[in-house]
Design a protein around this motif. Sequence first.
Motif, PDB file in Angstrom:
ATOM      1  N   ILE A  41      -6.842   2.748  -4.394  1.00  0.00           N
ATOM      2  CA  ILE A  41      -7.705   1.895  -3.650  1.00  0.00           C
ATOM      3  C   ILE A  41      -7.449   0.256  -4.060  1.00  0.00           C
ATOM      4  O   ILE A  41      -6.784   0.191  -4.953  1.00  0.00           O
ATOM      5  CB  ILE A  41      -9.128   2.164  -3.659  1.00  0.00           C
ATOM      6  N   SER A  42      -8.069  -0.606  -3.475  1.00  0.00           N
ATOM      7  CA  SER A  42      -8.051  -1.869  -4.249  1.00  0.00           C
ATOM      8  C   SER A  42      -9.372  -1.988  -4.988  1.00  0.00           C
ATOM      9  O   SER A  42     -10.457  -1.612  -4.173  1.00  0.00           O
ATOM     10  CB  SER A  42      -8.045  -2.956  -2.904  1.00  0.00           C
ATOM     11  N   HIS A  52       0.789  -1.120  -0.097  1.00  0.00           N
ATOM     12  CA  HIS A  52      -0.032   0.189   0.043  1.00  0.00           C
ATOM     13  C   HIS A  52       1.072   1.154   0.089  1.00  0.00           C
ATOM     14  O   HIS A  52       0.586   2.170  -0.814  1.00  0.00           O
ATOM     15  CB  HIS A  52      -0.954   0.040   1.146  1.00  0.00           C
ATOM     16  N   GLU A  53       2.085   1.179   0.462  1.00  0.00           N
ATOM     17  CA  GLU A  53       2.847   2.348   0.750  1.00  0.00           C
ATOM     18  C   GLU A  53       3.508   2.468  -0.557  1.00  0.00           C
ATOM     19  O   GLU A  53       3.619   3.684  -1.047  1.00  0.00           O
ATOM     20  CB  GLU A  53       3.931   2.022   1.775  1.00  0.00           C
ATOM     21  N   LEU A  54       3.805   1.235  -1.303  1.00  0.00           N
ATOM     22  CA  LEU A  54       4.605   1.454  -2.595  1.00  0.00           C
ATOM     23  C   LEU A  54       3.243   2.133  -3.622  1.00  0.00           C
ATOM     24  O   LEU A  54       3.789   2.852  -4.278  1.00  0.00           O
ATOM     25  CB  LEU A  54       4.551   0.022  -2.962  1.00  0.00           C
ATOM     26  N   SER A  55       2.413   1.869  -3.557  1.00  0.00           N
ATOM     27  CA  SER A  55       1.085   2.320  -4.357  1.00  0.00           C
ATOM     28  C   SER A  55       1.140   3.911  -4.021  1.00  0.00           C
ATOM     29  O   SER A  55       0.989   4.673  -5.157  1.00  0.00           O
ATOM     30  CB  SER A  55      -0.345   1.800  -3.793  1.00  0.00           C
ATOM     31  N   ILE A  56       1.256   4.273  -2.950  1.00  0.00           N
ATOM     32  CA  ILE A  56       1.186   5.805  -2.565  1.00  0.00           C
ATOM     33  C   ILE A  56       2.331   6.570  -3.151  1.00  0.00           C
ATOM     34  O   ILE A  56       2.437   7.691  -3.825  1.00  0.00           O
ATOM     35  CB  ILE A  56       1.089   6.076  -1.061  1.00  0.00           C
ATOM     36  N   GLY A  84       0.803 -13.840   0.610  1.00  0.00           N
ATOM     37  CA  GLY A  84       0.855 -15.062   1.581  1.00  0.00           C
ATOM     38  C   GLY A  84      -0.356 -15.794   1.343  1.00  0.00           C
ATOM     39  O   GLY A  84      -0.520 -16.306   0.485  1.00  0.00           O
ATOM     40  N   ASN A  85      -1.012 -15.685   2.675  1.00  0.00           N
ATOM     41  CA  ASN A  85      -2.277 -16.644   2.781  1.00  0.00           C
ATOM     42  C   ASN A  85      -3.548 -16.099   2.104  1.00  0.00           C
ATOM     43  O   ASN A  85      -4.561 -16.866   1.916  1.00  0.00           O
ATOM     44  CB  ASN A  85      -2.510 -17.222   4.263  1.00  0.00           C
ATOM     45  N   LEU A  86      -3.448 -14.932   1.677  1.00  0.00           N
ATOM     46  CA  LEU A  86      -4.738 -14.120   1.050  1.00  0.00           C
ATOM     47  C   LEU A  86      -4.624 -14.591  -0.415  1.00  0.00           C
ATOM     48  O   LEU A  86      -5.737 -14.530  -0.958  1.00  0.00           O
ATOM     49  CB  LEU A  86      -4.463 -12.721   1.133  1.00  0.00           C
ATOM     50  N   GLY A  87      -3.664 -14.975  -1.114  1.00  0.00           N
ATOM     51  CA  GLY A  87      -3.524 -15.120  -2.561  1.00  0.00           C
ATOM     52  C   GLY A  87      -3.366 -13.799  -3.170  1.00  0.00           C
ATOM     53  O   GLY A  87      -2.732 -12.995  -2.817  1.00  0.00           O
ATOM     54  N   TRP A  88      -3.953 -13.877  -4.445  1.00  0.00           N
ATOM     55  CA  TRP A  88      -3.666 -12.531  -5.208  1.00  0.00           C
ATOM     56  C   TRP A  88      -4.728 -11.326  -4.506  1.00  0.00           C
ATOM     57  O   TRP A  88      -5.788 -11.610  -4.340  1.00  0.00           O
ATOM     58  CB  TRP A  88      -4.202 -12.819  -6.658  1.00  0.00           C
ATOM     59  N   VAL A  89      -4.056 -10.240  -4.711  1.00  0.00           N
ATOM     60  CA  VAL A  89      -4.577  -9.009  -4.153  1.00  0.00           C
ATOM     61  C   VAL A  89      -4.536  -7.954  -4.899  1.00  0.00           C
ATOM     62  O   VAL A  89      -3.379  -7.841  -5.763  1.00  0.00           O
ATOM     63  CB  VAL A  89      -4.205  -8.602  -2.631  1.00  0.00           C
ATOM     64  N   GLY A  90      -5.596  -7.151  -5.322  1.00  0.00           N
ATOM     65  CA  GLY A  90      -5.682  -5.907  -6.215  1.00  0.00           C
ATOM     66  C   GLY A  90      -5.376  -4.856  -5.673  1.00  0.00           C
ATOM     67  O   GLY A  90      -5.527  -4.279  -4.542  1.00  0.00           O
ATOM     68  N   PHE A  91      -4.505  -4.088  -6.360  1.00  0.00           N
ATOM     69  CA  PHE A  91      -4.219  -2.624  -6.113  1.00  0.00           C
ATOM     70  C   PHE A  91      -4.284  -1.630  -7.370  1.00  0.00           C
ATOM     71  O   PHE A  91      -3.525  -1.899  -8.402  1.00  0.00           O
ATOM     72  CB  PHE A  91      -2.751  -2.498  -5.503  1.00  0.00           C
ATOM     73  N   ASP A  92      -5.171  -0.787  -7.072  1.00  0.00           N
ATOM     74  CA  ASP A  92      -5.287   0.415  -8.356  1.00  0.00           C
ATOM     75  C   ASP A  92      -4.452   1.448  -7.919  1.00  0.00           C
ATOM     76  O   ASP A  92      -5.054   2.299  -7.058  1.00  0.00           O
ATOM     77  CB  ASP A  92      -6.845   0.617  -8.366  1.00  0.00           C
TER      78      ASP A  92
END
Length: 271
Positions: free
Chosen positions: A229-230, A137-141, A216-224
């Motif tokens: 936002i996700s 999330h910090e990378l996205s910012i 990790g355990n979440l699998g694929w997670v989206g980042f716009d």
Amino acid sequence: MISSIKHKTIFVFENTPSMVIQRLHVIPSDTQYQRLLSCDIDIVGGKLALESNDCHGNKVHLCVNEAGVSSMEIIISGRVNVTDNNGIIGPHDNSLPIELYKNHTHLSKPGPRLRELGKKLKRSMPAEKNGGLDILHELSIRILEKIAYAKGKTNVGTSAESAMEIGAGVCQDHTHAFIAVARLLGFSARYVSGYLSSGDGQIYEATHAWAEVYVGNLGWVGFDVSNGISPDERYIKIATGFDYLDVVPISGIRIGEGTEQINTEIKFSQQ
């Protein structure tokens, strides 16, 4: 939320071509949180010739022109039911080894600016904190701070490092830069094409782009990155790949002289 999509692209040829072959990545994905209710492809001035799946699991169609036509119209109409899951997509969903998504591509290859950004992030916070979500999330910012959203500064061939140098770009540039650094940080990351509705009945001229990272355990997670936002129920995913070249909505070859004009119109409505 149920959404209806109508995606129309018109090709007008200066001279009648002897052959046109178009590759289509236009069918929305059918996943746990995105159910494809219906989808039709209509070709005016041509016909569908092949339907298949690529190595990323995306639906791919090939269409060819009818003899003697000076234009082609490709119309995709569909309905999709999307459930908001806070950007979490889940387990790996194709036959490619997930480690391949750590490899850089031409468009997402990091140069000195992106590598320096990755080093600063590593120094400022542990990559494993909160399963890696915090640093992502910090990378996205940080990417949005470095690449201001602006149309007309880049094109489909602009690399992530070039966009960093320019200091401006669009969703494609944000996504390439994000996945470049995410891979430097040790994550598997991929490019996503799709639709995003602003909820105002607007007509769009292009699809949207965002990233997915395996966490990790979440699998694929989206980042716009462009919107900070996700993805939620306003997003419809079409295809995933290593970078934009794997998910180009419509691409192809034309045999014949002269130029062509291309016009795209996307209408998005939600219930």
